[in-house]
Scaffold this motif. Structure first.
Motif, PDB file in Angstrom:
ATOM      1  N   LYS A 174       0.835  -1.198   0.000  1.00 26.96           N
ATOM      2  CA  LYS A 174       0.000   0.000   0.000  1.00 26.96           C
ATOM      3  C   LYS A 174       0.872   1.251   0.000  1.00 26.96           C
ATOM      4  O   LYS A 174       0.633   2.184  -0.748  1.00 26.96           O
TER       5      LYS A 174
ATOM      6  N   ARG B   2      -6.290  -3.600  -1.668  1.00 26.81           N
ATOM      7  CA  ARG B   2      -7.430  -2.710  -1.480  1.00 26.81           C
ATOM      8  C   ARG B   2      -8.335  -3.192  -0.365  1.00 26.81           C
ATOM      9  O   ARG B   2      -8.284  -4.349   0.043  1.00 26.81           O
TER      10      ARG B   2
ATOM     11  N   TRP C 112      -9.492  -8.247  -1.955  1.00 25.45           N
ATOM     12  CA  TRP C 112      -9.809  -7.089  -1.118  1.00 25.45           C
ATOM     13  C   TRP C 112     -10.233  -7.529   0.283  1.00 25.45           C
ATOM     14  O   TRP C 112     -10.781  -8.616   0.459  1.00 25.45           O
TER      15      TRP C 112
ATOM     16  N   TRP D   6     -10.946   7.219   5.467  1.00 28.51           N
ATOM     17  CA  TRP D   6     -10.394   7.648   4.194  1.00 28.51           C
ATOM     18  C   TRP D   6      -9.042   8.304   4.394  1.00 28.51           C
ATOM     19  O   TRP D   6      -8.080   8.034   3.678  1.00 28.51           O
TER      20      TRP D   6
ATOM     21  N   GLN E 125      -6.350   6.105   4.966  1.00 29.06           N
ATOM     22  CA  GLN E 125      -6.255   5.153   3.860  1.00 29.06           C
ATOM     23  C   GLN E 125      -6.458   3.731   4.348  1.00 29.06           C
ATOM     24  O   GLN E 125      -5.845   2.791   3.877  1.00 29.06           O
TER      25      GLN E 125
ATOM     26  N   ASP F 136     -10.226   1.933   0.644  1.00 26.71           N
ATOM     27  CA  ASP F 136     -10.028   2.563  -0.662  1.00 26.71           C
ATOM     28  C   ASP F 136     -11.336   2.865  -1.364  1.00 26.71           C
ATOM     29  O   ASP F 136     -11.350   3.428  -2.450  1.00 26.71           O
ATOM     30  N   ALA F 137     -12.419   2.456  -0.740  1.00 29.83           N
ATOM     31  CA  ALA F 137     -13.729   2.706  -1.330  1.00 29.83           C
ATOM     32  C   ALA F 137     -14.791   2.476  -0.265  1.00 29.83           C
ATOM     33  O   ALA F 137     -14.557   1.761   0.721  1.00 29.83           O
TER      34      ALA F 137
ATOM     35  N   ALA G 217     -13.450  10.068  -2.611  1.00 27.56           N
ATOM     36  CA  ALA G 217     -13.424   8.627  -2.341  1.00 27.56           C
ATOM     37  C   ALA G 217     -14.381   7.886  -3.265  1.00 27.56           C
ATOM     38  O   ALA G 217     -15.532   8.292  -3.418  1.00 27.56           O
TER      39      ALA G 217
ATOM     40  N   VAL H 239     -12.070   2.435  -8.352  1.00 25.49           N
ATOM     41  CA  VAL H 239     -10.758   2.524  -7.728  1.00 25.49           C
ATOM     42  C   VAL H 239      -9.655   2.529  -8.781  1.00 25.49           C
ATOM     43  O   VAL H 239      -8.636   3.192  -8.627  1.00 25.49           O
TER      44      VAL H 239
ATOM     45  N   SER I  48      -8.351  14.993  -5.401  1.00 24.48           N
ATOM     46  CA  SER I  48      -7.282  14.021  -5.198  1.00 24.48           C
ATOM     47  C   SER I  48      -5.981  14.488  -5.847  1.00 24.48           C
ATOM     48  O   SER I  48      -5.219  13.699  -6.360  1.00 24.48           O
TER      49      SER I  48
ATOM     50  N   ARG J  71      -2.271  13.394  -2.127  1.00 32.13           N
ATOM     51  CA  ARG J  71      -2.604  13.016  -0.766  1.00 32.13           C
ATOM     52  C   ARG J  71      -1.808  13.875   0.217  1.00 32.13           C
ATOM     53  O   ARG J  71      -0.604  14.055   0.034  1.00 32.13           O
TER      54      ARG J  71
ATOM     55  N   ASN K 213      -1.273   7.873   7.879  1.00 32.21           N
ATOM     56  CA  ASN K 213      -1.548   6.791   6.958  1.00 32.21           C
ATOM     57  C   ASN K 213      -1.332   5.445   7.650  1.00 32.21           C
ATOM     58  O   ASN K 213      -0.259   5.132   8.157  1.00 32.21           O
TER      59      ASN K 213
END
Lengths: 344, 344
Positions: A60, A67, A102, A123, A126, A129-130, A151, A312, B5, B8, B55
DNA sequence: TTGTAGGCGTTATCAA
DNA sequence: TTGATAACGCCTACAA
């Protein structure tokens, strides 16, 4: 306990063992074509022996995969726990998610809590991711929020104005079917019972219902379920007027009505026919068994995952409609009572 | 929506905005004491304005926080979906997890799939930092597996031999209570109905049940629920012998029995009393309502999370027992039928 | 009290 | 076809 966590095995260890550089290992595990089959095999063997897998967090950080889908459910434990829909949703989500590799990050927040805060946090960190949005209401602040955050998000339920993609179960002919079924049994007045009034799909359903009833010469009413009432079932039944049949948004509520109605003097289905808008095993353990619409929850879940995956990846995705709601006629619907005819 | 976006926001951005170094920001967000209140405030303000949060992936890589609990449920969608216990469990897990800032990673695997593979994967990827084991069976391979992996793990259910910590709902007096209740109603023979035979807690419960029955002069039988039978309820009822009461491990099964028994000629509770070993809202929507044991599922979930958190921190944790199973007498238990009395 | 430097494990770039 | 090398964003010594 024999110090199990001596040292986590890393890509470097695998590389050393295979006599190659770390990047070669990385290449192999990311399906890049620039590694000879021979070394690739050696690398894979080494990884296997060491039981190594790429560290998700590291991937990541370096922009790679790994994800995760966030699902925030704003319900009390009670109303979450008594809605079989969520079991189906969760079960339906896990399979397509697993295929993609995921994770599913799930949490409940109390309705009075600041859920937007949580979306921001997840978000921002992180962590996900969705987002998959459920229980979307009219003017739901989450719609603007995910937009603002940038997002990827999709909602399950009726489409709403704005750019957030939706996965909808096509209700196209469902109300027609329901009304048809009831009209065929002689019902002349039907009430639609809504669960939570603010939900975004309520208005759309109301309209469809009214339309379906109109074209079949059936009188259409709408009544809200009041769970705060002393005896919600008695309360509702008292407000039914001439209606001899109800179509209930929530399966749980339908089950409660069917179970409790006789105890307040209304026999189902003799005096009142009941249709549930959702279906699960619960429909079959109440008596009479519920006539219900089986919605393709698992398919919607899959569609939602697919949609979010595209989002994504940066592609844009069109709203989806999943069809397949079908009426399962069981025992809670029956011919309309005659004795109600004279009633004003 | 102004290019959300673009880039970040990172710790460096926050540091710049607050006029400090990145480490200062880190210190503040990790509760280290070596930052003056004034700059800490400035830093927090900057972070707020930028809407920045550490993060998670990066923290993980650098050894910091960001834990996550893995829950792998080896059930088909169907058997998962019809067990309200899991809803309570999930709901109960989310709260303590949220307090700790942990994620919950949930997945279902089909019983025939290689679930061990999944544990290996999740652990290897460091996708999760601990496992919660449910549906533990005698000789469950996962026990050795987590041990071998060195993964912190706890199981929910009866303790098993070996080093894996457990969170158990204390059944101490539950069977005594149940048998007492039934004996008081005149029942002389009681059958315990088990759901899935291989589960680790089955034997322990069997023993407790036999013991409780023995000391109260009640005959104890055990019968397994055969869901593969044509009509599982009829099948079970046919195997009941002299028993006029049953104690059913699974609430779902109990609900099914209560709902279906009249249709195969057995009236509940007149001819047969039924007690469910678990409780949820389902108990109250069947008729008669189920007399059931309410287990402290939420408390167990909380205890399990606390235990795992300690394990992850490297402390070792003792098995936990959560007490509070209490009998809720509703309508599915009643005096034993007289006509059975003459039977020896 | 604050800042600098190095490391976490991976991926991506680019040269060899 | 391979392998250095520099990110990625954060944390933690340790030095200032």
């Amino acid at each position: 306990m024999s110090e199990p966590s001596t040292k986590r095995v890393t890509i470097a260890a695998v590389a050393r063992r295979a006599g190659v550089s770390p990047s070669a290992v990385s290449h192999v595990f990311n399906g890049r074509p620039n590694v000879s089959e021979a070394t690739a095999a050696r690398i894979r063997a080494a990884a296997d022996e060491l039981n190594w897998r790429p560290n998700l967090a590291s991937r990541k950080v370096s922009g790679g995969g790994g994800r995760s889908l966030g699902l925030v459910i704003a319900r009390s434990r009670g109303t979450f726990g008594r809605d079989p829909f969520f079991m189906r949703l969760l079960a339906g989500l896990t399979e397509p998610l697993a295929e993609l590799g995921w994770s599913l990050s799930l949490t409940l927040v109390r309705p009075d809590e600041d859920e937007e805060q949580l979306y921001r946090q997840w978000w921002g960190e992180q962590r996900v991711d969705a987002f998959l949005l459920v229980d979307v209401r009219d003017d739901d602040p989450r719609l603007a929020l995910v937009e603002q955050l940038g997002a990827p998000a999709a909602l399950l339920g009726a489409p709403v104005p704005g750019p957030v993609a939706s996965v909808t179960v096509g209700d196209g002919t469902a109300f027609a079917e329901a009304v048809e079924h009831l009209a065929g049994l002689g019902h002349r007045s039907v009430t639609r019972v809504t669960d939570a009034p603010g939900l975004a799909h309520t208005r759309a359903r109301d309209e469809r219902f009214r339309e379906a009833a109109l074209t079949r010469g059936v009188r259409a009413e709408v009544a809200a379920w009041d769970k705060a009432a002393d005896d919600p079932v008695a309360d509702l039944l008292g407000r039914l007027g001439e209606s001899t049949a109800i179509i209930v948004d929530s399966e749980t509520v339908a089950a409660e009505i069917v179970a409790h109605a006789p105890e307040v003097g209304v026999r189902v289905p003799d005096q009142l026919s009941v249709i549930a808008w959702e279906d699960s095993w619960v429909s079959t353990i109440v008596r009479p068994r519920l006539t219900a619409f089986d919605a393709p929850v698992e398919e919607s879940a899959r569609a939602a995952v697919a949609l979010l995956e595209r989002l994504v990846r940066g592609e844009d995705a069109a709203p989806q409609t999943v069809s397949g709601r079908r009426l399962l006629v069981r025992e809670s619907t029956a011919p309309a009572p005659n004795n109600r005819e004279e009633s004003p």
